[in-house]
Scaffold this active site. Structure first.
Site, PDB file in Angstrom:
ATOM      1  CE  LYS A   1     -11.385  -2.069   4.520  1.00 58.11           C
ATOM      2  NZ  LYS A   1     -11.281  -1.515   3.153  1.00 58.11           N
TER       3      LYS A   1
ATOM      4  CB  SER B   1     -12.764  -4.318   0.869  1.00 56.82           C
ATOM      5  OG  SER B   1     -11.996  -3.144   1.032  1.00 56.82           O
TER       6      SER B   1
ATOM      7  CB  SER C   1     -12.600  -0.616  -0.668  1.00 57.09           C
ATOM      8  OG  SER C   1     -12.514  -1.830  -1.353  1.00 57.09           O
TER       9      SER C   1
END
Ligand code: GLN
Length: 493
Positions: free
Chosen positions: A85, A160, A184
């Site tokens: 990420k 997210s 997330s």
């Protein structure tokens, strides 16, 4: 149903299967890396799962891994591909956090998670798209554009960690890192039919993760099987002198207990998790999953989390408060975007931040500054901290009666891109079942447990602090009796 096996095309294999294939000399790390890079290249345009690709570096590392393997050297993840990420700092490779303000930021060091996976031998193929500063549930707040859901590209993959989830679901990579402040990792995993593990607060170092809400943020992984999540957690977990909140607790071998049976396991079912907010079909799907665990020998026990309904409002005081403080470092001076032609220092601050942050981030900074301001601190922030304690106490009391708590990860399957962007409150409510674990610092995992109108549904398991091993074995046992995790979206098989 399509069940993949070690003889399948490389992109369909799990990390564990790929590790076996590499060890057995069935293919090289270069072959594996090349084939996944080709797939990423073919689908990046339509999925937008990546912000940065590191193909050349990855191929060089793959060659090194192949050489090491030939001499018997190397760690447990040697030559296996992973993506991060884009809020984990990576030395020499930009870390944008999905924001314009960091679009050209290159960290001089690796996050501990990145460093540990690297030293175990994993190869980074790129950095994944995400909501700006991890604030969002749909990946639509990213400065780099939304990610599409591989199951239906009109839909959001969740957020997210939407890029990580979409990349794993589309079989572009077997595993990705993610972070979970309010859901997330678990929510995008649920919406894309992948496995998402959020460890206990402190189990994994936060050093080198761009901070959102420091008392809630936790690094974890998105994979296709619980077994793979265990393999990665082995490499990531542990105390870190550079993160004073990391926990100095023994690290079990998470793969060693995967075959533990669920016989006798007491699974708590929370009444509040099945109330009117939950889509009917999703509720039925989750109940079928619970029945399967019961058939395998677990017992279902009703439990109550009386204050869980307060978790979303509590989170939306605590998280913005912490973010308003954490994000004050982006001032146009030290790093990140700097406005041109400024009049004075104040103008530099205002314009750099005004130009660099997107609307959702600004909304959070303003809310956070407000709840921390003199006169409102007691009414909002302090009150929220007290409610947080109550929620934590509810979980502790429930865990006197049960070993894990199980229920839905999200109230619905994936929603349409654009559907909730004008209504932040509806968007915030998507994390209604996940936020509690963050407020209480507990580990949680989402595993795919069915499809509703061809879209994936997630089963969430939450455990007591540091009970990752039992969450992983329960999830793994569930994956022995079902094959939802083996199902790939039609366009990505
Ligand atoms: N969706 C939640 C938020 O917008 C949680 C995000 C997260 O876990 N990073 O804050």
């Amino acid at each position: 149903m399509t069940a993949s096996k070690a003889s399948d095309a490389l992109h369909l294999q799990t990390l564990t299967e790929l590790a076996r294939g590499l060890a057995g000399g069935e293919f090289s790390s270069r072959e594996l890396t090349e084939s996944l890079l080709e797939r990423i290249d073919a689908h990046q345009k339509s999925l937008n799962a990546f912000i940065t690709l590191t193909a050349d570096e990855a191929l060089a590392e793959a060659d090194l891994a192949d050489k090491n393997r030939a001499t018997g050297a190397g760690g447990p993840l040697q030559g296996l591909p992973i993506v991060h990420k884009d809020l984990f700092c990576t030395a020499g490779v930009r870390t944008t956090c999905g924001s314009k303000i960091l679009q050209d930021f290159v960290s001089p060091y690796d996050a501990t998670v990145v460093a540990r996976l690297k030293s175990a031998g994993a190869i980074m193929l790129g950095k994944t798209n995400m909501d700006e500063f991890a604030m969002g549930s749909s990946n639509e707040t990213s400065f780099f554009g939304a990610v599409t859901n591989p199951w239906d590209q009109k839909m959001s993959p969740g957020g997210s960690s939407g890029g990580s989830a979409a990349a794993v679901a589309a079989r572009l990579v077997p595993a990705a890192t993610g972070t979970d402040t309010g859901g997330s990792i678990r929510q995008p995993a649920a919406l894309t039919g992948t496995v998402g593990l959020k460890p206990t607060y402190g189990r994994v170092s936060r050093f080198g993760m761009v901070a959102f809400a420091s008392s809630l943020d936790q690094a974890g992984v998105i994979t296709r099987s619980a077994e793979d999540a265990a393999l990665l957690l082995n490499a990531m977990a542990g105390v870190d002198p550079r993160d004073s909140t990391s926990a100095d607790q023994p690290i079990p071998d998470y793969t060693a207990t995967l075959s533990d049976s669920v016989k006798g396991l007491r699974i708590g079912v929370v009444r509040q998790h099945f109330d009117e907010g939950l889509d009917d079909e999703c509720g039925k799907t989750v109940k079928t999953a619970l029945a399967a665990l019961e058939d395998a020998g677990a017992s279902l026990v009703d439990v109550d989390l009386p204050n869980i309904g307060l978790s979303v409002p509590t989170y939306y005081v605590v998280a913005p408060a912490e973010c308003s403080s954490n994000l004050s470092r982006f001032d146009g001076v030290r790093f990140g975007h700097r406005a041109d032609n400024v009049k004075d220092l104040f103008d530099l601050y205002c314009r750099s931040r005004g130009e660099g942050f997107g609307a959702e981030v600004k909304r959070r900074i303003m809310t956070g500054t407000y709840v921390l301001s003199a006169g409102y601190y007691d009414a909002y922030y302090l009150k929220a901290q007290k409610v947080r304690q109550l929620i934590s106490r509810d979980f502790n009391q429930a865990f006197e009666k049960v070993d894990v708590i199980a229920g839905p990860t999200a109230p619905t399957t994936a929603f349409r891109l654009g559907e909730k962007t004008d209504d932040p409150i509806t968007m915030y409510l998507n994390d209604i079942y996940t936020i509690g674990a963050n407020l209480a610092g507990l580990p949680g995992i989402s595993v795919p447990c069915g499809l509703v109108k061809k879209m994936p549904v997630g089963l969430q398991l939450v455990g007591p602090a540091f009970a990752e091993a039992s969450l992983l074995s329960c999830a793994h046992q569930y994956q022995q009796i079902t094959d939802w995790h083996r199902q790939a979206p039609e366009a990505f098989r």
